[in-house]
Design an enzyme around this catalytic site. Sequence first.
Site, PDB file in Angstrom:
ATOM      1  N   ASN A  11       0.943  -1.261  -0.055  1.00  0.00           N
ATOM      2  CA  ASN A  11       0.060  -0.070  -0.018  1.00  0.00           C
ATOM      3  C   ASN A  11       0.892   1.142   0.145  1.00  0.00           C
ATOM      4  O   ASN A  11       1.576   1.510   0.972  1.00  0.00           O
ATOM      5  CB  ASN A  11      -0.787   0.050   1.179  1.00  0.00           C
ATOM      6  N   LYS A  13       0.085   4.164  -0.239  1.00  0.00           N
ATOM      7  CA  LYS A  13      -0.688   5.261   0.682  1.00  0.00           C
ATOM      8  C   LYS A  13      -0.429   6.629  -0.573  1.00  0.00           C
ATOM      9  O   LYS A  13      -0.465   6.448  -1.747  1.00  0.00           O
ATOM     10  CB  LYS A  13       0.018   5.504   2.054  1.00  0.00           C
ATOM     11  N   HIS A  94      -9.461   1.059   5.249  1.00  0.00           N
ATOM     12  CA  HIS A  94      -8.241   1.244   5.889  1.00  0.00           C
ATOM     13  C   HIS A  94      -8.149   2.214   7.175  1.00  0.00           C
ATOM     14  O   HIS A  94      -9.156   3.217   6.976  1.00  0.00           O
ATOM     15  CB  HIS A  94      -7.100   1.855   4.912  1.00  0.00           C
ATOM     16  N   GLU A 164      -4.827  -4.984  10.920  1.00  0.00           N
ATOM     17  CA  GLU A 164      -3.848  -3.796  11.074  1.00  0.00           C
ATOM     18  C   GLU A 164      -4.181  -3.079  12.335  1.00  0.00           C
ATOM     19  O   GLU A 164      -4.885  -2.367  12.351  1.00  0.00           O
ATOM     20  CB  GLU A 164      -3.973  -2.929   9.944  1.00  0.00           C
ATOM     21  N   SER A 209       3.687  -2.202  10.187  1.00  0.00           N
ATOM     22  CA  SER A 209       5.295  -2.286  10.309  1.00  0.00           C
ATOM     23  C   SER A 209       5.906  -3.371   9.941  1.00  0.00           C
ATOM     24  O   SER A 209       6.887  -3.901  10.595  1.00  0.00           O
ATOM     25  CB  SER A 209       5.634  -1.677  11.687  1.00  0.00           C
TER      26      SER A 209
HETATM   27  C1  PEP Z   1      -0.663   0.146   6.059  1.00  0.00           C
HETATM   28  O1  PEP Z   1      -0.688   1.261   5.773  1.00  0.00           O
HETATM   29  O2  PEP Z   1      -1.507  -0.596   5.637  1.00  0.00           O
HETATM   30  C2  PEP Z   1       0.684  -0.242   6.884  1.00  0.00           C
HETATM   31  C3  PEP Z   1       0.378  -1.569   7.201  1.00  0.00           C
HETATM   32  O3  PEP Z   1       1.599   0.551   6.773  1.00  0.00           O
HETATM   33  P1  PEP Z   1       3.122   0.276   7.371  1.00  0.00           P
HETATM   34  O4  PEP Z   1       3.431  -1.196   7.003  1.00  0.00           O
HETATM   35  O5  PEP Z   1       3.877   1.321   6.936  1.00  0.00           O
HETATM   36  O6  PEP Z   1       2.722  -0.003   9.140  1.00  0.00           O
END
Ligand code: PEP
Length: 249
Positions: A11, A13, A94, A164, A209
């Site tokens: 993703n 973003k 999300h 998440e 992360s």
């Molecule tokens: C996300 O945006 O779905 C995400 C998991 O971000 P990150 O891996 O940067 O924590």
Amino acid sequence: MHVRRKLVAGNWKMNGSRAALAELAPIAAAAREAAGVDVALCPPFTLITLAIARAGGISIGAQDCHSAASGAHTGNVSAAMLVEAGAKLVIVGHSERRQDQCESDDFVRDKAEAALAAGLQTILCVGEVEEERVAGTHCQKVLYQLDRSLPELRADAELVIAYEPIWAIGTGRTATPADAIEMHAVIREQLAARFGDAGQRIRILYGGSVNAANAAGLFACDNVDGALVGGASLTAEAFVPIIEAAAKS
Ligand code: PEP
């Protein structure tokens, strides 16, 4: 016993540019080597068509869609428009959209229904805030959110769930394998209760992360069927080791 292929989805973003699409070639090369792993990438809307042209075997998708097919929704994009652009998948619900755009569970469910009806693989995100984890209400919160956001299943489009934890997104803090096992197990139970055998086939991704150092430990957990990756999906250097870890799991 249900065998679920691992899915590693990136993703981007609100990041990325035409120049960043150079990352796709080495990611696609790694995806071709990774037997048994599906790889997907969701860049901003503006890069979807360009990314498809350079995707190799990677599925390209979007980070959101509206629930309506068309109409007076300035700034939004429908699932049918994504399909016309060549997208194969979409992320809905999300936490950044739930927070920044005040998206309710009902709206997220409607988006998921619309995305599946359009034939898009649909990644539905759920997760708790830090206060809920500290209070020990994290499972209750996620199951409530899931119950209200879940669409009906369809035979012609795949639903994927992404767990998440919000406190782990973009923070460098990750759920421990024990945290992931606990949450993915209760999500699996709810999917099975709601959808029967079809619920056992739904992939549940972990997101928050994920990186080269923690991916293998997470992929080894029961019911962790892959990852939704934010920051570490922006470069091949960071994303490829996660794809490789999925292939070895
Ligand atoms: C996300 O945006 O779905 C995400 C998991 O971000 P990150 O891996 O940067 O924590």
